[in-house]
Design a protein around this motif. Structure first.
Motif, short mmCIF file in Angstrom:
data_model
loop_
_atom_site.label_atom_id
_atom_site.label_comp_id
_atom_site.label_asym_id
_atom_site.label_seq_id
_atom_site.Cartn_x
_atom_site.Cartn_y
_atom_site.Cartn_z
N ALA B 131 4.50 1.61 -5.71
CA ALA B 131 4.08 2.48 -4.55
C ALA B 131 3.66 1.47 -3.24
O ALA B 131 4.24 1.82 -2.14
CB ALA B 131 2.35 2.71 -5.08
N ARG B 132 3.55 -0.13 -3.85
CA ARG B 132 3.32 -0.85 -2.72
C ARG B 132 4.67 -1.05 -2.05
O ARG B 132 4.76 -1.02 -0.76
CB ARG B 132 2.86 -2.18 -3.27
N ARG B 133 5.73 -1.17 -2.75
CA ARG B 133 6.98 -1.35 -2.14
C ARG B 133 7.45 0.03 -1.41
O ARG B 133 7.94 -0.08 -0.24
CB ARG B 133 8.14 -1.38 -3.46
N MET B 134 7.16 1.05 -1.68
CA MET B 134 7.36 2.40 -0.76
C MET B 134 6.84 2.13 0.34
O MET B 134 7.27 2.75 1.48
CB MET B 134 6.90 3.64 -1.79
N MET B 135 5.37 1.74 0.37
CA MET B 135 4.71 1.86 1.50
C MET B 135 5.27 0.78 2.45
O MET B 135 5.63 1.05 3.71
CB MET B 135 3.11 1.13 1.23
N GLU B 136 5.69 -0.48 1.92
CA GLU B 136 6.40 -1.35 2.81
C GLU B 136 7.60 -0.72 3.33
O GLU B 136 7.99 -0.94 4.37
CB GLU B 136 6.58 -2.63 2.05
N ASP B 137 8.42 -0.12 2.55
CA ASP B 137 9.76 0.49 3.18
C ASP B 137 9.64 1.53 4.11
O ASP B 137 10.28 1.45 5.37
CB ASP B 137 10.28 0.98 1.83
N ALA B 138 8.54 2.27 4.02
CA ALA B 138 8.47 3.38 5.07
C ALA B 138 7.65 2.56 6.28
O ALA B 138 8.25 3.18 7.51
CB ALA B 138 7.17 4.26 4.47
N PRO B 146 4.85 -4.83 7.34
CA PRO B 146 3.75 -4.41 6.36
C PRO B 146 2.73 -5.40 6.31
O PRO B 146 1.56 -5.08 6.24
CB PRO B 146 4.67 -4.30 4.90
N GLU B 147 2.92 -6.49 6.48
CA GLU B 147 1.76 -7.63 6.37
C GLU B 147 0.84 -7.49 7.58
O GLU B 147 -0.21 -8.03 7.41
CB GLU B 147 2.48 -9.27 6.27
N GLU B 148 1.53 -7.11 8.47
CA GLU B 148 0.54 -6.96 9.81
C GLU B 148 -0.42 -5.47 9.63
O GLU B 148 -1.34 -5.42 10.47
CB GLU B 148 1.23 -7.12 11.09
N GLY B 160 -0.36 3.02 19.35
CA GLY B 160 1.04 2.86 19.07
C GLY B 160 1.29 2.73 17.36
O GLY B 160 2.13 3.32 16.81
N GLN B 161 0.51 1.69 16.97
CA GLN B 161 0.79 1.31 15.70
C GLN B 161 0.27 2.41 14.61
O GLN B 161 0.80 2.75 13.82
CB GLN B 161 0.02 0.03 15.19
N ARG B 162 -0.88 2.88 14.89
CA ARG B 162 -1.40 3.93 14.24
C ARG B 162 -0.42 5.21 14.39
O ARG B 162 -0.30 5.86 13.26
CB ARG B 162 -2.78 4.41 14.75
N GLN B 163 0.05 5.69 15.46
CA GLN B 163 0.93 6.81 15.39
C GLN B 163 2.24 6.57 14.47
O GLN B 163 2.68 7.49 13.84
CB GLN B 163 1.40 7.08 16.68
#
Lengths: 351, 340
Positions: B131-138, B146-148, B160-163
Motif C-alpha cells: 500500500a505504501r509503495r502504491m501511494m508513493e508511486d501515485a 512522497p517523503e514531503e 497546489g500540493q493538495r490538489q
C-alpha cells in the motif's frame, strides 16, 4: 489614459513593514516595501498566495488587526487639502480618510454587502458616516449617480443584495468605493469570482470610474492576463518584498527578475499551446524564510551571494525597479535607488 | 461486435422542477450528446459560464444525479442501472477531482488517509508495504515527493500540493475516466501549469480519458484535445480545441474568446460588441438570442440545430445553416484524429 507621469505622486509608500506575532514566532508579511503611484495610474500587484499582497492593501487601509502590526513606514497621499500620512492619522481621522481619501473594494463582493439592508441604505450609511450634514435627498442623489456610473440602474438603490447577480454586487461595491471620490482605490481580486465576459465588463467599469474621478488604482490579483490588459505598471511581490516594478509592456516582454521571468513563462498564452513550464519549488513559509534573497532556492540563476545577502533594490535608467543580485551594478545603466523614492517615476520631482 | 464507447451521453437532459406541481422548471442541461471513445484516451473540455450546466454534466457522468431524459452509458451500460460488481467497477474506473483542494481533506487526519481509504476500500494492496509503495508511486506520478507529503496534515501543505494529492488519489485506482471539475481555479497561477501537466500525463502515460470541466478557456485550450462549449444548458459549439479557440464559429464562443484576458500586451481583449436585447430567452428560441450581436428575427422563434462547420467543428447557430446538421459523431472525441 489619464495617467500623469510627470505630476507629483498621489501615493508614496516608503519602507513599509508589517509583522504578525504568532505562537511560532514573528512573521514579517510586508518587508521594506516602497513604491509611488502617479495620479490616475493603475498599478497591478501580483504574487503567490501568502506573499503579503493582501496584507499590504490592508496596511494601507490601516485595517491590520492584532496579532498583526504596522511596524514602520509611511504612506503619504496627496489630497486637495495637502499631504497626509495615513500611518500618522489618529483613529478618527483615519476613519474619515477611508472612502474619502483611500477606498477598498474587497475580494468576493458577494460577502461584503449586508444581506438584510437594501443597497441604497448601505450607501447612505457610508455617506452619513462621512458627511452627516448632507440632506437625505442629496445623499440619495449622490448614491444613485454612483450606481449609474458603474452602469447599474438607479432602481438598484431599492434592491436587496440577494436580488442582484454576482457582477451587479461587485458593481455595487465599486459604487460604494467611489462615493466620496477617493484619491486611491485598492481593489483586491475584484473579479476573481466572475465569468470572463462579466469580468471584462466589471474591469472596464472600474477603469472608467477610476479615470472619471481621477483616482489612482492598485489592483491586487494573480491573474497576469488581467494585468496585461488593464494595468499601466505591475509590481511583483515575493515573500513579503517587492522584487520588481515595471511598466506593463516591459514586464511582459523583458522581465528583469528571475521570479518574474519564471512567472511570465508559466502563463498559458495563445501561441504556446501545450507548453507547460510551472515554477519549480514552492513559495517559502514566511516563518522560515531562506537566507539572503528569499527566491534563491527556486532560482535557476542563483549565485553564491544570493544565499547570503538580501539584494538591494535598484532603479534602472528607464524607471524600472528590481531587487536581484544579477542586476547589482553589472549594468552601467543601473544606479542605486534613492532611499525614499525607490520606484517613483523617473521624472517625478521629489515632493 | 465493436467495443462500446467508454462514455456515451445520449440526448441527456436534466430538468430541475420546483414549486407546487413543478410549475417552475429549470432546464440545466438540454439534450446533450457526447461520446468518448474507448480506444484512444483524450481530454475533453466542457467550458461555460456559471449556470451553463457544466457541473450538472459532471454530476451526471459520475452518477450522482440521474438524467430527466436520455441516458448516460459507461461502456455500454446505463449508469443509472448499474449494481453489484458492475457498480463497484464503475466507481473505481470513473474518478473525480473537484475544485476546492481545501474541502476534500478532513483536517483531523493526515493526508495519508485520503490515499489509504481507496486502497482499503477496493482491496488494492495485500500488505502495508505494498500500500505504501502504491501511494508513493501515485505521488511521484503527479510530481510530488512522497517523503514531503506522507505523514503531514492538510494544513501543512499548499493548495497546489493538495490538489495534486487528490489527483494522485484518483490515479491510485487506475481509472479509465477522470471528471475534473475546475481543478485549477483555486490554485495559484504559478502552480496551474504543474497541475495541468499532471492531467496530460494521466492521458499520455496512463491512458486515462479526462472530462475537464472549466470556465477558463485558456487552460481548456492548453490541456484538451476537444472542447464543448455550453450556454444555458445547450451545446453551442464543439470540436477540435485548436479550431474552436482560434476560429470560433458561434457568436457566444466568439464573445467568450474575445473576453479572455490573454497575458500578452499585444493581444487586446474586448472588441466584440456587448448586446443586451429585451424580450429574450423566449421559449423555443436560441438561448443566446438576448446577448447575441448577430441575432436575426428567426433566432427568437426556434432554436438552431448543431451545424457541422468543418470536419472537426460544429456550431449551433443559424449563421451556419447551409452546412449539414451535425449528428452526434462530431462530438465523438477521438474520431477527430481520423477526420483531421
Amino acid at each position: 489614459m489619464t495617467m500623469n507621469q510627470n505630476a507629483a505622486p498621489t501615493l508614496r509608500v516608503s519602507n513599509l513593514r508589517v509583522t504578525y506575532y504568532t505562537d511560532a514566532g514573528r512573521v514579517t508579511a510586508v518587508n521594506e516595501v516602497s513604491f509611488a503611484l502617479a495620479p490616475g495610474e493603475r498599478l497591478g500587484l501580483v504574487g503567490e498566495s501568502g506573499c503579503g499582497k493582501s496584507t499590504l492593501a490592508l496596511a494601507l487601509m490601516r485595517m491590520i488587526k492584532p496579532p498583526g502590526r504596522i511596524e514602520s513606514g509611511s504612506a503619504i497621499v496627496r489630497t486637495d487639502k495637502g499631504e497626509v500620512d495615513l500611518f500618522a492619522l489618529d483613529e478618527e481621522d483615519m476613519r474619515r480618510a477611508r472612502l474619502s481619501v483611500i477606498s477598498y473594494i474587497p475580494q468576493g463582493a458577494m460577502n461584503a454587502l449586508n444581506p438584510v439592508l437594501r443597497v441604497g441604505q448601505q450607501m447612505i450609511d457610508a455617506l452619513q458616516a462621512h458627511v452627516p450634514e448632507m440632506s437625505y435627498q442629496a445623499m440619495r442623489e449622490r448614491a444613485e449617480q454612483a450606481l449609474e456610473s458603474v452602469e447599474l440602474k438607479r432602481s438598484v438603490f431599492n434592491l436587496y443584495p440577494h436580488e442582484l447577480s454576482g457582477g451587479m454586487k461587485q458593481r455595487v461595491c465599486i459604487a460604494i468605493g467611489i462615493l466620496l471620490s477617493p484619491r486611491v482605490i485598492i481593489a483586491d481580486e475584484p473579479t476573481s469570482a466572475l465569468d470572463v465576459v462579466v469580468q471584462r465588463q466589471v474591469m472596464e467599469t472600474i477603469c472608467k470610474v477610476q479615470a472619471q474621478i481621477g483616482a489612482s488604482l492598485i489592483l491586487i490579483g494573480h491573474d497576469m492576463g488581467l494585468m496585461a490588459q488593464v494595468m499601466h505598471r505591475v509590481a511583483v511581490m515575493y515573500a513579503g518584498r517587492l522584487v520588481e516594478v515595471s511598466p506593463v509592456r516591459a514586464l511582459f516582454t523583458r522581465p528583469l527578475h528571475p521570479y518574474t521571468q519564471a512567472l511570465i513563462q508559466s502563463l498559458p498564452r495563445l501561441d504556446n499551446r501545450g507548453v507547460f513550464r510551472g515554477l519549480p519549488g514552492l513559495a517559502p513559509s514566511l516563518l522560515r524564510l531562506p537566507s539572503g534573497c528569499a527566491f534563491h532556492p527556486r532560482c535557476a540563476q542563483a549565485m553564491a551571494v544570493c544565499a547570503q545577502v538580501v539584494p538591494k533594490p535598484i532603479t534602472t535608467a528607464d524607471g524600472r525597479f528590481v531587487a536581484c543580485h544579477l542586476h547589482d551594478s553589472v549594468d552601467s545603466d543601473l544606479t542605486p535607488a534613492p532611499v525614499l523614492q525607490e520606484q517613483s517615476h523617473a521624472n517625478a520631482p521629489a515632493a | 461486435m465493436p467495443t462500446p464507447p467508454l462514455l456515451e451521453l445520449r440526448q441527456v437532459s436534466k430538468v430541475y422542477a420546483r414549486g407546487l406541481l413543478a410549475r417552475e422548471q429549470v432546464v440545466a442541461l438540454n439534450k446533450v450528446s457526447l461520446t468518448i471513445d474507448d480506444q484512444r484516451p483524450s481530454i475533453i473540455a466542457v467550458a461555460g459560464e456559471s449556470g451553463s450546466g457544466k457541473t450538472t454534466l459532471g454530476s451526471l457522468v459520475l452518477g450522482f444525479i440521474q438524467p430527466t431524459t436520455g441516458a448516460v452509458l459507461y461502456r455500454g451500460q446505463d449508469v443509472a442501472r448499474l449494481n453489484g460488481a458492475a457498480y463497484l467497477r464503475f466507481r473505481r474506473e470513473v474518478q473525480a477531482v473537484f475544485q476546492d483542494p481545501f474541502a476534500v481533506f478532513n483536517p483531523f487526519y493526515r493526508v495519508d488517509h485520503l490515499l489509504e481509504t481507496p486502497i482499503a476500500k477496493f482491496k488494492l494492496a495485500r500488505s502495508k508495504r505494498e500500500a505504501r509503495r502504491m501511494m508513493e508511486d501515485a505521488l511521484n506520478a503527479v510530481g510530488l515527493r512522497p517523503e514531503e507529503i506522507l505523514g503531514r496534515f492538510p494544513h501543512q501543505l499548499s493548495g497546489g500540493q493538495r490538489q495534486r494529492i487528490t489527483i494522485a488519489r484518483a490515479l491510485l485506482l487506475k481509472p479509465r475516466l477522470l471528471v475534473a471539475d475546475e481543478p485549477v481555479s483555486m490554485v495559484d497561477a504559478s502552480l496551474r501549469a504543474t497541475i495541468l501537466e499532471s492531467l496530460r500525463r494521466m492521458r499520455d502515460e496512463h491512458g486515462i480519458s479526462i472530462l475537464y470541466i472549466t470556465h477558463d478557456l485558456t487552460t481548456a485550450y492548453h490541456v484538451s484535445d476537444d472542447i464543448l462549449v455550453l450556454y444555458a444548458g445547450n451545446v453551442v459549439e464543439a470540436g477540435d480545441a485548436e479550431q474552436v479557440i482560434r476560429q470560433p464559429k458561434h457568436p457566444y464562443t466568439q464573445l467568450l474568446i474575445d473576453s479572455i484576458p490573454w497575458p500578452e500586451v499585444d493581444r487586446r481583449w474586448g472588441s466584440v460588441e456587448l448586446v443586451q436585447r429585451d424580450g429574450a430567452a423566449a421559449s423555443g428560441g436560441c438561448r443566446f438570442f438576448a446577448r447575441c450581436p448577430a441575432a436575426m428575427p428567426r433566432c427568437a422563434q426556434s432554436a438552431p440545430a448543431l451545424y457541422r462547420v468543418s470536419e472537426a467543428q460544429a456550431a449551433a447557430c443559424y449563421l451556419h445553416e447551409g452546412q449539414p446538421v451535425a449528428l452526434d459523431e462530431v462530438l465523438r472525441a477521438s474520431d477527430r484524429a481520423v477526420m483531421a
